[in-house]
Design a protein around this motif. Structure first.
Motif, PDB file in Angstrom:
ATOM      1  N   GLY A  41       0.815  -1.207   0.000  1.00 58.34           N
ATOM      2  CA  GLY A  41       0.000   0.000   0.000  1.00 58.34           C
ATOM      3  C   GLY A  41       0.850   1.258   0.000  1.00 58.34           C
ATOM      4  N   ALA A  42       1.915   1.263   0.794  1.00 54.10           N
ATOM      5  CA  ALA A  42       2.785   2.438   0.878  1.00 54.10           C
ATOM      6  C   ALA A  42       3.473   2.712  -0.455  1.00 54.10           C
ATOM      7  N   GLN A  43       3.918   1.650  -1.112  1.00 50.40           N
ATOM      8  CA  GLN A  43       4.591   1.823  -2.400  1.00 50.40           C
ATOM      9  C   GLN A  43       3.639   2.398  -3.445  1.00 50.40           C
ATOM     10  N   VAL A  44       2.425   1.893  -3.467  1.00 54.29           N
ATOM     11  CA  VAL A  44       1.444   2.370  -4.441  1.00 54.29           C
ATOM     12  C   VAL A  44       1.102   3.841  -4.185  1.00 54.29           C
ATOM     13  N   SER A  68       3.670  13.567   2.480  1.00 49.42           N
ATOM     14  CA  SER A  68       4.389  12.442   3.062  1.00 49.42           C
ATOM     15  C   SER A  68       3.445  11.272   3.316  1.00 49.42           C
ATOM     16  N   VAL A  69       3.967  10.060   3.200  1.00 49.34           N
ATOM     17  CA  VAL A  69       3.206   8.838   3.452  1.00 49.34           C
ATOM     18  C   VAL A  69       3.731   8.226   4.742  1.00 49.34           C
ATOM     19  N   GLU A  70       2.861   8.097   5.733  1.00 50.74           N
ATOM     20  CA  GLU A  70       3.289   7.620   7.042  1.00 50.74           C
ATOM     21  C   GLU A  70       2.446   6.437   7.493  1.00 50.74           C
ATOM     22  N   ARG A  71       3.043   5.626   8.374  1.00 51.43           N
ATOM     23  CA  ARG A  71       2.329   4.521   9.002  1.00 51.43           C
ATOM     24  C   ARG A  71       1.631   5.027  10.248  1.00 51.43           C
ATOM     25  N   VAL A  72       0.381   4.574  10.485  1.00 51.24           N
ATOM     26  CA  VAL A  72      -0.363   4.975  11.667  1.00 51.24           C
ATOM     27  C   VAL A  72      -0.939   3.717  12.320  1.00 51.24           C
ATOM     28  N   GLY A  73      -1.110   3.754  13.627  1.00 50.91           N
ATOM     29  CA  GLY A  73      -1.628   2.605  14.334  1.00 50.91           C
ATOM     30  C   GLY A  73      -3.112   2.390  14.103  1.00 50.91           C
ATOM     31  N   GLY A  74      -3.598   1.235  14.529  1.00 50.99           N
ATOM     32  CA  GLY A  74      -5.023   0.934  14.413  1.00 50.99           C
ATOM     33  C   GLY A  74      -5.354   0.150  13.162  1.00 50.99           C
ATOM     34  N   ASN A  75      -6.626  -0.208  13.048  1.00 53.40           N
ATOM     35  CA  ASN A  75      -7.120  -0.966  11.905  1.00 53.40           C
ATOM     36  C   ASN A  75      -8.102  -0.116  11.110  1.00 53.40           C
ATOM     37  N   LEU A  76      -7.874   0.020   9.810  1.00 48.82           N
ATOM     38  CA  LEU A  76      -8.700   0.863   8.941  1.00 48.82           C
ATOM     39  C   LEU A  76      -8.772   2.300   9.464  1.00 48.82           C
ATOM     40  N   THR A  77      -7.647   2.793   9.926  1.00 54.38           N
ATOM     41  CA  THR A  77      -7.545   4.181  10.401  1.00 54.38           C
ATOM     42  C   THR A  77      -6.930   5.080   9.334  1.00 54.38           C
ATOM     43  N   ASP A  78      -6.899   4.607   8.128  1.00 55.61           N
ATOM     44  CA  ASP A  78      -6.271   5.310   7.010  1.00 55.61           C
ATOM     45  C   ASP A  78      -6.987   6.625   6.717  1.00 55.61           C
ATOM     46  N   HIS A  79      -6.213   7.675   6.481  1.00 53.44           N
ATOM     47  CA  HIS A  79      -6.807   8.969   6.160  1.00 53.44           C
ATOM     48  C   HIS A  79      -5.749   9.910   5.582  1.00 53.44           C
ATOM     49  N   TYR A  80      -6.238  10.939   4.903  1.00 57.36           N
ATOM     50  CA  TYR A  80      -5.358  12.001   4.407  1.00 57.36           C
ATOM     51  C   TYR A  80      -5.644  13.265   5.194  1.00 57.36           C
ATOM     52  N   ASP A  81      -4.591  13.885   5.711  1.00 54.43           N
ATOM     53  CA  ASP A  81      -4.728  15.126   6.488  1.00 54.43           C
ATOM     54  C   ASP A  81      -4.288  16.294   5.611  1.00 54.43           C
ATOM     55  N   SER A  83      -2.800   2.720   7.814  1.00 51.94           N
ATOM     56  CA  SER A  83      -2.683   1.771   8.918  1.00 51.94           C
ATOM     57  C   SER A  83      -1.661   0.704   8.544  1.00 51.94           C
ATOM     58  N   GLN A  84      -1.114   0.056   9.546  1.00 48.67           N
ATOM     59  CA  GLN A  84      -0.035  -0.908   9.305  1.00 48.67           C
ATOM     60  C   GLN A  84      -0.457  -2.015   8.345  1.00 48.67           C
ATOM     61  N   ASN A  85      -1.716  -2.469   8.458  1.00 50.68           N
ATOM     62  CA  ASN A  85      -2.205  -3.542   7.591  1.00 50.68           C
ATOM     63  C   ASN A  85      -2.343  -3.104   6.139  1.00 50.68           C
ATOM     64  N   VAL A  86      -2.333  -1.812   5.907  1.00 51.87           N
ATOM     65  CA  VAL A  86      -2.378  -1.284   4.547  1.00 51.87           C
ATOM     66  C   VAL A  86      -0.983  -0.862   4.097  1.00 51.87           C
ATOM     67  N   VAL A 141      -7.413   0.657  -0.614  1.00 45.89           N
ATOM     68  CA  VAL A 141      -7.482   1.666   0.446  1.00 45.89           C
ATOM     69  C   VAL A 141      -6.408   2.734   0.236  1.00 45.89           C
ATOM     70  N   ALA A 142      -5.191   2.313  -0.059  1.00 42.72           N
ATOM     71  CA  ALA A 142      -4.091   3.264  -0.269  1.00 42.72           C
ATOM     72  C   ALA A 142      -4.384   4.185  -1.446  1.00 42.72           C
ATOM     73  N   ALA A 143      -4.928   3.623  -2.515  1.00 34.94           N
ATOM     74  CA  ALA A 143      -5.261   4.429  -3.688  1.00 34.94           C
ATOM     75  C   ALA A 143      -6.383   5.420  -3.379  1.00 34.94           C
TER      76      ALA A 143
END
Length: 224
Positions: A37-40, A54-67, A76-79, A90-92
């Motif tokens: 996900g991070a590479q994409v 910047s693309v960063e790792r964040v804790g939690g599950n499905l906590t992905d977001h753009y600020d 999130s780590q799983n992504v 999700v990353a896209a």
């Protein structure tokens, strides 16, 4: 109205279960090219000419977001670390929000502008309504009215969110295909994950609108 609200809440529960189940299903399907996900997200940003996010790792599950305030795309780590079809979807999608911000997508700008008001409204609405219902005087009715206006602000925010999320998902699907991150046999799985996520926003909007209408109905009866 109360029955409709109950049905909408059931839809919300279904949507939450559906997004979790769909994501978990395609989280176990590895994309053939092996991208994470991070590479994409990083490559999509570069291909779009965006170099200040910047693309960063964040804790939690499905906590992905753009600020948009810090121009940070958090996965999130799983992504972030996963090469699954679900992770790429999700990353896209979150990258789609970053692209919206970069090109000045109107609904996203409006949502960001409205966020402080909606955030205050979601915190203040029910306390004001509750306190107002304790009084039978004009001041009590006034507090209820203000509370409903605050709640309406949060509802408007929820509605503005819908086109923002739909557009980000559409951008995500197009980019995954156009830039060859997923082949045709994998795209449908990514679409299912994004559609399941979109349903949660639709359900939340329906519940919010019905709650607002119910409050207006109750207030109308109290003020007669």
């Amino acid at each position: 109205m109360f029955i409709l609200l109950i049905l909408a809440m059931i839809l919300t529960l279904y949507a939450q279960a559906n997004v979790s189940g769909t994501y978990n299903k395609y989280a176990n399907v590895r994309n053939k090219r092996g991208y994470t996900g991070a590479q994409v997200a990083t490559m999509m940003l570069q291909n779009a000419g965006i170099h200040d996010v910047s693309v960063e790792r964040v804790g939690g599950n499905l906590t992905d977001h753009y600020d948009p305030r810090t121009k940070t795309l958090r996965l999130s780590q799983n992504v972030y670390d996963s090469p699954s079809v679900a992770a790429l979807g999700v990353a896209a999608h979150e990258t789609g929000h970053a692209i919206q911000h970069d090109v000045g997508y109107g609904p996203l700008a409006l949502r960001s502008l409205f966020y402080p008001i909606a955030n205050l409204g979601s915190k203040m609405a029910m306390p004001l309504i509750f306190i107002g219902m304790l009084f039978s005087s004009h001041s009590g009715y006034l507090m209820i009215q203000i509370g409903i206006l605050f709640f309406a602000a949060s509802v408007v925010f929820t509605l503005i969110t819908l086109p923002v999320e739909f557009d980000a998902s559409a951008r995500a699907t197009d980019l995954l295909v156009e830039q060859n991150f997923l082949d045709e046999s994998e795209v449908e799985g990514s679409k299912k994950v994004l559609r399941a996520a979109a349903l949660t926003y639709v359900a939340a909007a329906i519940v919010a609108v019905l709650q607002l209408l119910r409050l207006i109905g109750i207030f109308g009866r109290r003020s007669d």
